[in-house]
Design a protein around this motif. Structure first.
Motif, PDB file in Angstrom:
ATOM      1  N   ARG A   1     -47.861   9.837  11.502  1.00 13.51           N
ATOM      2  CA  ARG A   1     -46.923   9.716  12.621  1.00 13.51           C
ATOM      3  C   ARG A   1     -47.188   8.415  13.389  1.00 13.51           C
ATOM      4  O   ARG A   1     -46.270   7.680  13.722  1.00 13.51           O
ATOM      5  CB  ARG A   1     -47.070  10.941  13.537  1.00 13.51           C
ATOM      6  N   ARG A   2     -48.466   8.143  13.638  1.00 13.39           N
ATOM      7  CA  ARG A   2     -48.846   6.914  14.354  1.00 13.39           C
ATOM      8  C   ARG A   2     -48.398   5.682  13.569  1.00 13.39           C
ATOM      9  O   ARG A   2     -47.829   4.748  14.128  1.00 13.39           O
ATOM     10  CB  ARG A   2     -50.367   6.879  14.545  1.00 13.39           C
ATOM     11  N   ASP A   3     -48.624   5.695  12.247  1.00 16.12           N
ATOM     12  CA  ASP A   3     -48.241   4.544  11.407  1.00 16.12           C
ATOM     13  C   ASP A   3     -46.730   4.341  11.394  1.00 16.12           C
ATOM     14  O   ASP A   3     -46.250   3.209  11.459  1.00 16.12           O
ATOM     15  CB  ASP A   3     -48.785   4.714   9.993  1.00 16.12           C
ATOM     16  N   ARG A   4     -45.969   5.446  11.307  1.00 14.15           N
ATOM     17  CA  ARG A   4     -44.499   5.339  11.333  1.00 14.15           C
ATOM     18  C   ARG A   4     -44.031   4.739  12.666  1.00 14.15           C
ATOM     19  O   ARG A   4     -43.167   3.858  12.689  1.00 14.15           O
ATOM     20  CB  ARG A   4     -43.852   6.718  11.129  1.00 14.15           C
ATOM     21  N   LEU A   5     -44.625   5.222  13.762  1.00 18.08           N
ATOM     22  CA  LEU A   5     -44.243   4.707  15.082  1.00 18.08           C
ATOM     23  C   LEU A   5     -44.639   3.245  15.246  1.00 18.08           C
ATOM     24  O   LEU A   5     -43.922   2.467  15.878  1.00 18.08           O
ATOM     25  CB  LEU A   5     -44.874   5.559  16.192  1.00 18.08           C
ATOM     26  N   SER A   6     -45.764   2.876  14.666  1.00 11.67           N
ATOM     27  CA  SER A   6     -46.234   1.497  14.735  1.00 11.67           C
ATOM     28  C   SER A   6     -45.247   0.569  14.033  1.00 11.67           C
ATOM     29  O   SER A   6     -44.873  -0.488  14.567  1.00 11.67           O
ATOM     30  CB  SER A   6     -47.619   1.391  14.090  1.00 11.67           C
ATOM     31  N   VAL A   7     -44.805   0.974  12.858  1.00 14.93           N
ATOM     32  CA  VAL A   7     -43.817   0.176  12.110  1.00 14.93           C
ATOM     33  C   VAL A   7     -42.509   0.116  12.901  1.00 14.93           C
ATOM     34  O   VAL A   7     -41.896  -0.951  13.036  1.00 14.93           O
ATOM     35  CB  VAL A   7     -43.596   0.776  10.693  1.00 14.93           C
ATOM     36  N   ARG A   8     -42.086   1.271  13.442  1.00 17.06           N
ATOM     37  CA  ARG A   8     -40.845   1.318  14.230  1.00 17.06           C
ATOM     38  C   ARG A   8     -40.921   0.402  15.447  1.00 17.06           C
ATOM     39  O   ARG A   8     -39.971  -0.311  15.758  1.00 17.06           O
ATOM     40  CB  ARG A   8     -40.579   2.754  14.693  1.00 17.06           C
ATOM     41  N   SER A   9     -42.077   0.394  16.119  1.00 20.31           N
ATOM     42  CA  SER A   9     -42.201  -0.428  17.333  1.00 20.31           C
ATOM     43  C   SER A   9     -42.164  -1.913  16.984  1.00 20.31           C
ATOM     44  O   SER A   9     -41.643  -2.716  17.747  1.00 20.31           O
ATOM     45  CB  SER A   9     -43.470  -0.085  18.101  1.00 20.31           C
ATOM     46  N   GLU A  10     -42.697  -2.298  15.813  1.00 19.03           N
ATOM     47  CA  GLU A  10     -42.653  -3.699  15.395  1.00 19.03           C
ATOM     48  C   GLU A  10     -41.229  -4.110  15.045  1.00 19.03           C
ATOM     49  O   GLU A  10     -40.798  -5.211  15.377  1.00 19.03           O
ATOM     50  CB  GLU A  10     -43.563  -3.926  14.186  1.00 19.03           C
ATOM     51  N   VAL A  11     -40.513  -3.223  14.380  1.00 18.53           N
ATOM     52  CA  VAL A  11     -39.144  -3.526  13.967  1.00 18.53           C
ATOM     53  C   VAL A  11     -38.199  -3.517  15.167  1.00 18.53           C
ATOM     54  O   VAL A  11     -37.403  -4.435  15.362  1.00 18.53           O
ATOM     55  CB  VAL A  11     -38.660  -2.516  12.890  1.00 18.53           C
ATOM     56  N   GLU A  12     -38.301  -2.473  15.992  1.00 19.19           N
ATOM     57  CA  GLU A  12     -37.342  -2.297  17.074  1.00 19.19           C
ATOM     58  C   GLU A  12     -37.747  -3.007  18.362  1.00 19.19           C
ATOM     59  O   GLU A  12     -36.908  -3.298  19.201  1.00 19.19           O
ATOM     60  CB  GLU A  12     -37.139  -0.798  17.345  1.00 19.19           C
TER      61      GLU A  12
END
Length: 161
Positions: free
Chosen positions: A44-55
């Motif tokens: 979950r943390r990794d998915r959010l990390s990727v999302r925060s970099e993209v968005e």
């Protein structure tokens, strides 16, 4: 007499080993459960990390901070539980596993008839006592379950009024 003490010692060691086996199973189950939760939290943390970099959105950063905190907490819990499993395994292994049938056979080989009779008498009395204790515990558990059901029923009735 001496015969009863020998049998009592054997039964105590077998019971101690069984108790330690159960504790090991309990802490291993807790460890495995936490391990799954930790893997999910890290994902979950990794998915959010990727999302925060993209968005590059601020609403994700608060969620990401919470996910990082959860992953860290679960990682710490996992380390603690790993130690508990290791300790429980050491405790279990400190009590040798006995083959009750083999031990009984070896003990009986060296005994006189009177000792065998005395030992058998003690074992039968011990089994009867333990069976009685198990039955009493089962009855007490049934009574407690019935009382709990009655309390729940009364609570449900009072909530409906």
């Amino acid at each position: 007499g001496h015969s009863a003490l020998v049998w009592e010692e054997v039964l105590s060691r077998v019971a101690e080993r069984a108790m330690r086996e159960k504790r090991l199973a309990r802490v291993t189950e807790a460890f495995e459960s936490t391990e799954i939760k930790a893997l999910e939290a890290c994902a979950r943390r990794d998915r959010l990390s990727v999302r925060s970099e993209v968005e590059e959105m601020t609403d994700v950063s608060a969620e990401l901070a919470a996910a990082e905190a959860e992953a860290e907490a679960l990682s710490a819990a996992l380390e603690y539980q790993r130690e508990q499993v290791w300790l429980a395994r050491r405790e279990r292994d400190s009590v040798p596993e006995l083959d009750l049938g083999e031990v009984a056979g070896k003990l009986a080989e060296g005994m006189e008839k009177a000792e065998l009779v005395q030992g058998l008498r003690w074992l039968v009395l011990e089994v009867a006592q333990r069976r009685s204790a198990v039955l009493a515990a089962a009855e007490a558990q049934e009574a407690a379950a019935a009382e709990l059901a009655a309390c729940r029923s009364a609570l449900e009735e009072s909530e409906h009024r």
